[in-house]
Design an enzyme around this catalytic site. Structure first.
Site, PDB file in Angstrom:
ATOM      1  N   HIS A 383       2.143   0.721 -16.452  1.00 19.54           N
ATOM      2  CA  HIS A 383       0.734   0.775 -15.723  1.00 19.54           C
ATOM      3  C   HIS A 383       1.241   2.083 -14.828  1.00 19.54           C
ATOM      4  O   HIS A 383       0.181   2.990 -14.929  1.00 19.54           O
ATOM      5  CB  HIS A 383       0.571  -0.471 -14.948  1.00 19.54           C
ATOM      6  CG  HIS A 383      -0.733  -0.232 -14.044  1.00 19.54           C
ATOM      7  ND1 HIS A 383      -1.916  -0.738 -14.457  1.00 19.54           N
ATOM      8  CD2 HIS A 383      -0.731   0.326 -12.803  1.00 19.54           C
ATOM      9  CE1 HIS A 383      -2.950  -0.177 -13.357  1.00 19.54           C
ATOM     10  NE2 HIS A 383      -2.126   0.395 -12.371  1.00 19.54           N
ATOM     11  N   GLU A 384       1.989   2.002 -14.234  1.00 18.76           N
ATOM     12  CA  GLU A 384       2.249   3.213 -13.138  1.00 18.76           C
ATOM     13  C   GLU A 384       2.243   4.560 -13.751  1.00 18.76           C
ATOM     14  O   GLU A 384       1.964   5.617 -13.626  1.00 18.76           O
ATOM     15  CB  GLU A 384       3.280   2.883 -12.239  1.00 18.76           C
ATOM     16  CG  GLU A 384       3.008   1.760 -11.185  1.00 18.76           C
ATOM     17  CD  GLU A 384       2.044   1.860 -10.392  1.00 18.76           C
ATOM     18  OE1 GLU A 384       1.427   2.967 -10.365  1.00 18.76           O
ATOM     19  OE2 GLU A 384       1.203   0.693 -10.218  1.00 18.76           O
ATOM     20  N   HIS A 387      -0.665   6.547 -14.924  1.00 18.84           N
ATOM     21  CA  HIS A 387      -1.203   7.277 -14.089  1.00 18.84           C
ATOM     22  C   HIS A 387      -0.421   8.661 -14.094  1.00 18.84           C
ATOM     23  O   HIS A 387      -1.096   9.773 -13.973  1.00 18.84           O
ATOM     24  CB  HIS A 387      -1.105   6.527 -12.578  1.00 18.84           C
ATOM     25  CG  HIS A 387      -1.837   5.413 -12.376  1.00 18.84           C
ATOM     26  ND1 HIS A 387      -3.204   5.358 -12.201  1.00 18.84           N
ATOM     27  CD2 HIS A 387      -1.587   4.160 -12.016  1.00 18.84           C
ATOM     28  CE1 HIS A 387      -3.863   4.238 -12.088  1.00 18.84           C
ATOM     29  NE2 HIS A 387      -2.816   3.329 -11.649  1.00 18.84           N
ATOM     30  N   GLU A 411      -6.959   3.584 -14.169  1.00 22.70           N
ATOM     31  CA  GLU A 411      -6.335   2.085 -13.964  1.00 22.70           C
ATOM     32  C   GLU A 411      -5.982   1.604 -15.353  1.00 22.70           C
ATOM     33  O   GLU A 411      -5.215   0.664 -15.695  1.00 22.70           O
ATOM     34  CB  GLU A 411      -6.901   1.128 -13.298  1.00 22.70           C
ATOM     35  CG  GLU A 411      -7.231   1.697 -11.815  1.00 22.70           C
ATOM     36  CD  GLU A 411      -5.780   1.759 -11.047  1.00 22.70           C
ATOM     37  OE1 GLU A 411      -4.513   1.196 -11.560  1.00 22.70           O
ATOM     38  OE2 GLU A 411      -5.760   2.478 -10.046  1.00 22.70           O
ATOM     39  N   HIS A 513      -4.986  -4.608  -1.575  1.00 22.66           N
ATOM     40  CA  HIS A 513      -6.078  -3.590  -1.487  1.00 22.66           C
ATOM     41  C   HIS A 513      -7.055  -3.525  -0.471  1.00 22.66           C
ATOM     42  O   HIS A 513      -7.690  -2.721  -0.321  1.00 22.66           O
ATOM     43  CB  HIS A 513      -6.815  -3.705  -2.985  1.00 22.66           C
ATOM     44  CG  HIS A 513      -5.744  -3.266  -4.210  1.00 22.66           C
ATOM     45  ND1 HIS A 513      -4.735  -4.484  -4.430  1.00 22.66           N
ATOM     46  CD2 HIS A 513      -5.604  -2.533  -5.047  1.00 22.66           C
ATOM     47  CE1 HIS A 513      -4.060  -3.988  -5.355  1.00 22.66           C
ATOM     48  NE2 HIS A 513      -4.421  -2.720  -5.836  1.00 22.66           N
TER      49      HIS A 513
HETATM   50  O1  X8Z Z   1      -2.716  -2.499  -7.880  1.00 29.83           O
HETATM   51  C1  X8Z Z   1      -2.448  -2.335  -8.889  1.00 29.83           C
HETATM   52  C2  X8Z Z   1      -1.431  -1.331  -9.484  1.00 29.83           C
HETATM   53  C3  X8Z Z   1      -1.529  -0.123  -8.713  1.00 29.83           C
HETATM   54  S1  X8Z Z   1      -2.483   0.770  -9.003  1.00 29.83           S
HETATM   55  C4  X8Z Z   1       0.048  -2.247  -9.612  1.00 29.83           C
HETATM   56  N1  X8Z Z   1      -3.088  -3.262  -9.720  1.00 29.83           N
HETATM   57  C5  X8Z Z   1      -3.980  -4.266  -9.249  1.00 29.83           C
HETATM   58  C6  X8Z Z   1      -3.033  -5.483  -8.496  1.00 29.83           C
HETATM   59  O2  X8Z Z   1      -1.884  -5.333  -8.500  1.00 29.83           O
HETATM   60  O3  X8Z Z   1      -3.943  -6.214  -7.671  1.00 29.83           O
HETATM   61  C7  X8Z Z   1      -2.734  -3.369 -11.529  1.00 29.83           C
HETATM   62  C8  X8Z Z   1      -3.593  -4.618 -11.691  1.00 29.83           C
HETATM   63  C9  X8Z Z   1      -4.439  -5.033 -10.608  1.00 29.83           C
HETATM   64 ZN    ZN Z   2      -2.908   1.399 -11.014  1.00 28.28          ZN
END
Ligand code: X8Z
Ligand code: ZN
Length: 614
Positions: A383-384, A387, A411, A513
């Site tokens: 995932h990372e 980016h 994302e 977040h």
């Molecule tokens: O925050 C993230 C990434 C970094 S952009 C690890 N994600 C969300 C979370 O962890 O809540 C990826 C999936 C959803």
């Molecule tokens: Zn991400």
């Protein structure tokens, strides 16, 4: 996150793309001087903005990086100061950009960049003196408190990345409850006042920029009016909701079988701490609890395979890089390996939540993780890196276009790549023996394992911002933060906290977040988009078997076509980027629904006669 949610113009602007085609909600700012602004003035403004943001972003990114990887009072102060400067700059340009609303004769790019300037701030401050600094102090404090947060397990303190892993492996309901409650009480609740204050200031800022509130501003970065974006999100949810309901019904039943009525009733919502994840957002960690009888044992777990082959975190990242190299992307630069934080440093506080960074808008790309050798982190690495490869692909775009087609695209890239981690792929990279590849009789198990992460996430992905949209609009008042959160968790996910909560709590603050102020609708979109990308890639590769068995590893044509989309950055409205790779201009849940169709059928058979819903 990219350029990371907490850096550069993302410090200042989240650089959300905006289309020229629609009227903006921001009103024309009053004409500043006597002469009407001209197209040439607009070009000049954009040129100035690109230069000033680019200059600012290099130092701002470095400061944000040092703060996130070495939290102290000093780095907090530096980051808060730098963030305030970025916010002031972002607000100044947004106000200037609005003066060109209605001005005719602007070039396509100038109009698009002005829209980006107007819509792109994540947390706008009002122009009154001191407001940007105050807002930045609060948001830095919240992010760092989250990073330093501890829960308890067996009465002992435990940090964020350890407790996250422990929630995945523990099957003791009392221990799970202790971890869940202590984390939310220790990390979330103390932030409540700061959060409320932050909402007030940022809303003031959004209003000065002509938005009804911060939520409307967040919804304005999708090449369509904000109301239409909210409708599109609801429409996408409706497409996938039946699949979620089937999964919920089945999982609740299995949890009841395992834990008994006293822990998990046969009807009603699911207890949030039993799903293998602190936020109940992805449930793959409890696959063992829900595996189909007989054929459910897939014969391997990625975490176990990695451990058996002596993988360490760096080797896991190398494997991720190998996938992108196989598509034709250039290897990561040497500086990536020197400067990334791949494991948690032992001697200091850091923000462990994974992120990807683009420090210099050229090639100084990095990841920041506290990697553990397990399946979750193997996927997160892909995932990372998605980016990082996106950032590098658009690094020749003008500064204001150095971003994803929309934030959901950013994302989705790495997740889409990780959908290719099939059993055959694992054989390819020597993690699995050919003899261990599960046969067709295990297809349902494989799909269920995948659905536990991908499908389970969907309502969570949506409700995070439903909550914030409500908070920013005032529909969820300050005195009802917890109640509003619990109501959405129940409505969309069908889950309840393991103990009753009241307004002395602030459970949203226990999710990165929220204190990190990273908008979340992007992850909902990404969950849908990644299946569209995957289907398109597998079609391009000429794959004929069941979709979930397709791996486009090593396919240079797929890589080249993907690169075409990535290098566009934010220069065009997202439907054009989508078309470049998939041939369609619509976001749709169909690819995801089709991928899981055999599972849906199977789940509905299992669920016959069982209560559905809550
Ligand atoms: O925050 C993230 C990434 C970094 S952009 C690890 N994600 C969300 C979370 O962890 O809540 C990826 C999936 C959803
Ligand atoms: Zn991400």
């Amino acid at each position: 996150m990219f350029r990371t949610a907490a850096s550069t113009l993302a410090v200042a602007l989240s650089l959300a793309a905006a289309a020229p085609a629609f009227a903006q909600t921001a009103p024309a700012a009053p004409a500043a001087s006597t002469a009407a602004p001209t197209a040439a003035d607009a070009d000049a403004l954009v040129a100035r903005a690109e230069k000033e943001f680019a200059d600012y972003s290099l130092d701002a990114s470095r400061i944000a990086w040092v703060n996130a990887t070495y939290i102290t009072d000093d780095t907090d102060a530096l980051a808060a100061k730098s963030g305030a400067i970025g916010t002031e700059m972002g607000v100044r340009y947004a106000l200037e950009a609005a003066k060109f609303d209605g001005v005719k004769g602007l070039s396509y790019d100038t109009r698009r960049k002005l829209d980006i300037l107007k819509n792109g701030l994540t947390l706008p401050a009002p122009t009154r003196p001191g407001a940007a600094q105050q807002l930045s102090d609060i948001s830095t404090r919240m992010a760092s408190s989250y990073g330093k947060g501890r829960g308890t397990k067996g009465g002992q303190p435990i940090n964020g990345s350890d407790i996250e892993a422990a929630m995945g492996s523990s099957r003791d309901p009392n221990e799970l409850k202790e971890m869940w409650v202590s984390w939310h009480d220790n990390v979330g609740a103390p932030m409540r006042k700061d959060y409320a204050q932050m909402v007030g200031i940022a809303n003031e800022g959004a209003k000065e920029l002509g938005f009804s509130d911060v939520g409307a501003m967040w919804r304005s970065g999708y090449d369509m009016p904000p109301e239409q974006f909210a409708q599109m999100a609801d429409k996408l949810w409706k497409e996938v909701e039946p699949l979620y309901l089937s999964l919920h019904t089945y999982v609740r039943w299995k949890l009841n079988e395992k834990y008994g009525d006293a822990v998990q009733a046969k009807t009603g919502p699911i207890r949030a701490d039993l799903l293998g994840n602190m936020w109940a957002q992805e449930w793959g960690n409890i696959y063992d609890v829900v595996a189909p009888a007989g054929t459910g044992d897939l014969g391997y777990d990625i975490g176990d395979l990695l451990k058996a082959k002596n993988y360490d975190p760096v080797k896991m990242v190398k494997a991720g890089e190998g996938f992108y190299s196989s598509l034709g992307f250039a290897p990561l630069p040497e500086t990536f390996w020197q400067r990334s934080q791949i494991v948690k440093p032992a001697d200091r506080e850091v923000i462990c939540h994974a992120s990807a960074w683009d420090i210099d808008s050229k090639d100084d790309i990095r990841i920041k993780m506290c990697t553990k050798v397990n399946s979750d982190d193997f996927v997160t690495i892909h995932h990372e890196l998605g980016h990082n490869y996106y950032q590098r692909a658009y690094n020749r775009q003008p500064f204001l276009y150095m971003n994803g087609a929309n934030d959901g695209f950013h994302e989705a890239i790495g997740d889409f790549v990780a959908l290719s981690i099939t059993p055959d792929y694992l054989v390819n990279i020597n993690l699995l023996d050919r003899a261990q590849v599960p046969g067709a009789e295990k297809d349902i198990g494989l799909l269920l394992r995948q659905a536990m992460d991908k499908v389970a996430f969907l309502p969570f992905g949506l409700l995070m911002d439903k909550w914030r949209w409500g908070v920013f609009s005032g529909q969820i008042p300050t005195g009802e933060y917890q109640k509003g959160w619990d109501a959405l968790r129940l409505q969309y996910q069908g889950i309840v906290p393991p103990v009753a909560r009241d307004e002395s709590r602030f459970d949203p603050g226990g999710k990165y977040h929220i204190p990190g102020n990273t908008p979340y609708a992007r992850y909902f979109l990404a969950r849908i988009l990644q299946f569209q990308f995957y289907k398109a890639a597998c079609d391009q590769a000429g794959w004929k078997g069941p979709l979930h068995r397709c791996s486009f590893f090593g396919n240079k044509e797929v890589g080249a076509r993907l690169n075409k989309m990535l290098e566009m950055g934010a220069s065009k409205p997202w439907p054009e980027a989508l078309q470049a790779f998939t041939g369609t201009r619509e976001m749709s849940g169909k690819a995801l629904v089709d991928y899981f169709a055999p599972l849906k059928k199977w789940l509905d058979q299992q669920n016959k006669g069982k209560p559905q819903g809550w």
